[in-house]
Scaffold this active site. Structure first.
Site, PDB file in Angstrom:
ATOM      1  N   GLY C 241       0.810  -1.218   0.000  1.00  0.00           N
ATOM      2  CA  GLY C 241       0.000   0.000   0.000  1.00  0.00           C
ATOM      3  C   GLY C 241       0.846   1.272   0.000  1.00  0.00           C
ATOM      4  O   GLY C 241       2.079   1.237   0.119  1.00  0.00           O
ATOM      5  N   HIS C 242       0.174   2.413  -0.106  1.00  0.00           N
ATOM      6  CA  HIS C 242       0.893   3.688  -0.177  1.00  0.00           C
ATOM      7  C   HIS C 242       1.596   4.011   1.147  1.00  0.00           C
ATOM      8  O   HIS C 242       1.123   3.668   2.212  1.00  0.00           O
ATOM      9  CB  HIS C 242      -0.010   4.848  -0.606  1.00  0.00           C
ATOM     10  CG  HIS C 242      -1.249   5.060   0.176  1.00  0.00           C
ATOM     11  ND1 HIS C 242      -2.163   6.033  -0.158  1.00  0.00           N
ATOM     12  CD2 HIS C 242      -1.751   4.440   1.271  1.00  0.00           C
ATOM     13  CE1 HIS C 242      -3.153   6.003   0.701  1.00  0.00           C
ATOM     14  NE2 HIS C 242      -2.942   5.052   1.569  1.00  0.00           N
ATOM     15  N   ASN C 243       2.760   4.642   1.011  1.00  0.00           N
ATOM     16  CA  ASN C 243       3.559   5.085   2.152  1.00  0.00           C
ATOM     17  C   ASN C 243       4.144   3.949   2.986  1.00  0.00           C
ATOM     18  O   ASN C 243       4.672   4.189   4.073  1.00  0.00           O
ATOM     19  CB  ASN C 243       2.747   5.994   3.086  1.00  0.00           C
ATOM     20  CG  ASN C 243       2.312   7.262   2.402  1.00  0.00           C
ATOM     21  OD1 ASN C 243       1.394   7.246   1.590  1.00  0.00           O
ATOM     22  ND2 ASN C 243       2.983   8.355   2.678  1.00  0.00           N
TER      23      ASN C 243
END
Lengths: 368, 368, 368
Positions: C241-243
């Site tokens: 996922g993002h980050n």
């Protein structure tokens, strides 16, 4: 894209605070985290845990709600829902790239496709006969559209999206790389020891404002259609089986698997890695937490779980050994209760729990 | 494709009932659900729950088994296995599209590939040297075949399938978009704090009549080959590790993960989201239900499970708190038993359960 | 690639044993399993269970550690870590194919891309403006690189890899077919009943010596970047996922899902099908076993689990029925203890377990 602070405030419906004439003329060049934003960037404050960052921010301005206004050392854009306001401001300051209209020379486009002049078709795309692409549609590189696909206004397929014959996708959709819409459902009939494929004759109907994550797959229906209603958001690596129906504005996190003919209601939230069995119905407004197994219908809104949080392996293995013998443990408790019950009275807790043991017996059957 | 009712009956081995001279000449144009079929379409009846739909159907004819014959208001095609008969009728009435033989101008095909004249190679394909494509093979748009790939008669790669060097695929296969056959296995040796790749030198051998779902991945073997036997059906988003062996006619539902060197027998059914650990063996005729973890070999045919069905989150969390302390709960029961046992006799159920507690102790060890 | 036995020994740092003048001149042509290796092939011995195969091997030579030397009937390459030595020998004898430098005629490459003369760009690739490809980079067929992508020396994208705008990938990386790097993160803000996309403005930073498996997806960061440090190995069908931040030399098996903003430490090993919730931190040196749910931070190195091994379905369902009533079972035990406790003293095990019941009550809260 530079936009004035005033224009941003207006666009997101926020009140400006702490702004003198000079700051009013400020031009914003983008958004950034509170602790990294410079004097041309907009920050936002969505949670108390960012109060220290707010205190030292050098942002041009900060989006926040009224209760954080006092703590803000720079101009503020005050609104009721900072997260939403930030989403809108970011979209304004960082608009999606809009490629030139036209068909790249390397794309293979059927002369029988109907393509609005504003459409952009990237390199290495393949567009079959009878495809209809509405105004503003963007096909990034390597997209493949089968016969008779219809795509609504302003929908973008970012790259390498495959859309099978007959699929219809609404307006303002966003399809991420590697997604496959309209693959054949997994349907077979037994023929002695072999499996015979059942032709998958339905298609996929996708509403407006739908997002489909990277490498997510959506199977076409067997006889009827697979349906994804307006505003549904699908994360990456999700499997949607044939004849599934997902209600409007439901959001599904990554790695969810949905078996054939399941119906998910509107405004549902399905956590990552959850599994949803086939031929069941989940009503509107249901939240399923991560890694939960939905094995029968859910008829009441609410939050549902079966994910098991980790423990140190040694501890978990000890518990597992008992979990695998839970039936015996319950019988041991029953034996203890039977041993003691002659001494108990009508309101004896032990007698009551014997009743519970019988219910438990029933509960067992519903699983067999 | 229009086919006469008579010809359909013959092709699927069904007896025609309730047909006069006119109906005998009926031409069918397709299949449809009972409640939507028109006078040119064929319906089918596979379950008692469709009896109301059968009563009102306007289909040209219905495939059913003898016990539903009386309830059928239109001509009937009577057979022992309506689901299988329907699969065959649907395939007859809705044949797969057969693209023109030939190589699309945009495809890049090595002059060293051996390609039967009846093969169809779609736009944007890449076919490397020493590839062999037998009669009737269809490569949809965007397929990539590495050096030395062999594909048997009538196998179809629908779109954007990647097949690594040396992979062999049998006859009548069907590979869905985004699938990757022959990616490298996940094999590393420790070198201090780093991981060093172990070259993956085997390939993938796929039998006849195999289906591979959208975005499913099958790794090549490390030294020997990954093997998928005849008639295996793999759904979407499945991971098959290196050196895995899947026996004939096994069917695996979506999102299954199989770790390296696992052996799955013939005629197995693996439910969606199940995980199969490496270096184990599952015998023939095993059914694994959805989201089950197979962590050791299964030596007896049968049905196996470990999926945990959902509950309302509040209820589940209460149970979880106890699950995490199950070892303590068992010890509390043991204490109660010890407290009572001086009063018990030789055939006291409490004494017996103390023995069970010791077995449970052993069970614990097997997990550590 | 033929290499002399002597050169192999030197390259992998092994001592040669049992070699006379003729064998010293032996040329090896490859590696093979002990039981199939011929007189030109090198075997290896990593586990006692291969002792029977060792006894009958016809390999030219065998890599092994000193304690297996006596059992070896052919020349031996003795070293401390045979698995690692084998990985190196195999890489030497079976080097990765190195395609000719140059850009295939069918590739679409921006004139604004900066491409080292030694780079190979395969058929049907798309390379956007401002891409930088360092010496020795290989793009297999069908790869798509967005604007401003940077790729370091000797990194190979095997086929059909999609890399979004601005992504940076280090040296000696290996990206498998169908992987998507830099897809948009799953970030939305509520607007009444709809979801509004939050623009995903970060990118993905990938270190040196990273592998990304087939059809694995790595989202770009929302405001900051998604980071994959040096030496990380990702298997197939993983969602990042993002980050997310993954520390150096961690290895993740297939079908793992990692929600946004999770931080995984260095030297972690995450088993297949595990799920990692968002906004948590896993410290260095953590092993998570297969299908485990990591729902909160892990602060101590060690092994963690929550996967539940299968049982025969009938047995499992019996246990499940009790699991769903575990709270009641615990209360039944509590009732028994209360019933008995008046007779117990200060060090009564039953009284002690009543205390445990209260702790359990607390444990319950932490899950609500």
């Amino acid at each position: 894209m530079p936009v004035s602070l005033k224009a941003v405030a207006q666009a997101i419906g926020a009140r400006l605070h702490g702004v003198d004439d000079i700051e009013d003329a400020l031009v914003l060049e983008g958004v950034a985290p509170l602790d990294r934003a410079n004097a041309r960037q907009l920050g936002f404050m969505a949670h108390d845990r960012y109060l220290p960052a707010l205190a030292h921010t050098q942002a041009a301005a900060v989006i926040l709600d009224a209760r954080h206004l006092k703590a803000c050392p720079v101009p503020a854009l005050v609104c009721a829902n900072p997260h939403l306001a930030f989403a809108r401001a970011a979209a304004l300051l960082h608009p999606d790239p809009s490629p030139e209209p036209g068909v790249h020379a390397s794309a293979v486009v059927s002369p029988l496709a109907m393509i609005h002049p504003s459409v952009s078709i990237g390199p290495q795309c393949v567009v079959a006969a009878d495809v209809q692409l509405a105004a503003g549609v963007v096909l990034g590189p390597g997209c493949i559209l089968g016969e008779g696909v219809h795509i609504g206004e302003d929908t973008r397929l970012l790259a390498r999206v495959t859309v099978g014959a007959g699929v219809r996708i609404g307006r303002r959709g966003l399809l991420h790389p590697g997604s496959v819409i309209g693959s054949e459902g997994f349907g077979f009939a037994r023929d002695g020891e072999a499996w015979i494929r059942v032709p998958q004759l339905g298609t996929v109907m996708i509403g407006d404002d739908v997002e489909v994550g990277a490498n997510t797959t959506i199977d076409r229906g067997a006889l009827e259609d697979t349906v994804i209603e307006d505003g549904v958001k699908l994360d990456n690596l999700i499997q949607v089986g044939h004849n599934v129906h997902i209600g409007a504005h439901s959001a599904l996190a990554g790695c969810v698997g949905i078996a054939g003919s399941a119906r998910i209601g509107r405004h549902c939230a399905i956590g990552g890695g959850a599994g949803i069995a086939g031929h069941l119905e989940i009503t509107d407004g249901v939240t399923v937490t991560g890694m939960t197994m939905v094995s029968r219908s859910i008829t009441e809104p609410g939050v549902y779980s079966s994910g098991v949080p980790f423990a140190p392996a040694r501890e978990w293995n000890r518990n597992l050994a008992h979990l695998r013998r839970l039936d015996r443990l319950a019988r041991r408790v029953g034996s203890l209760e039977a041993h003691l019950s002659p001494r108990g009275g009508a309101d004896d807790p032990v007698a009551e729990s014997t009743t519970q043991a019988k219910e438990s017996q029933l509960g067992r059957d519903e699983h067999t």
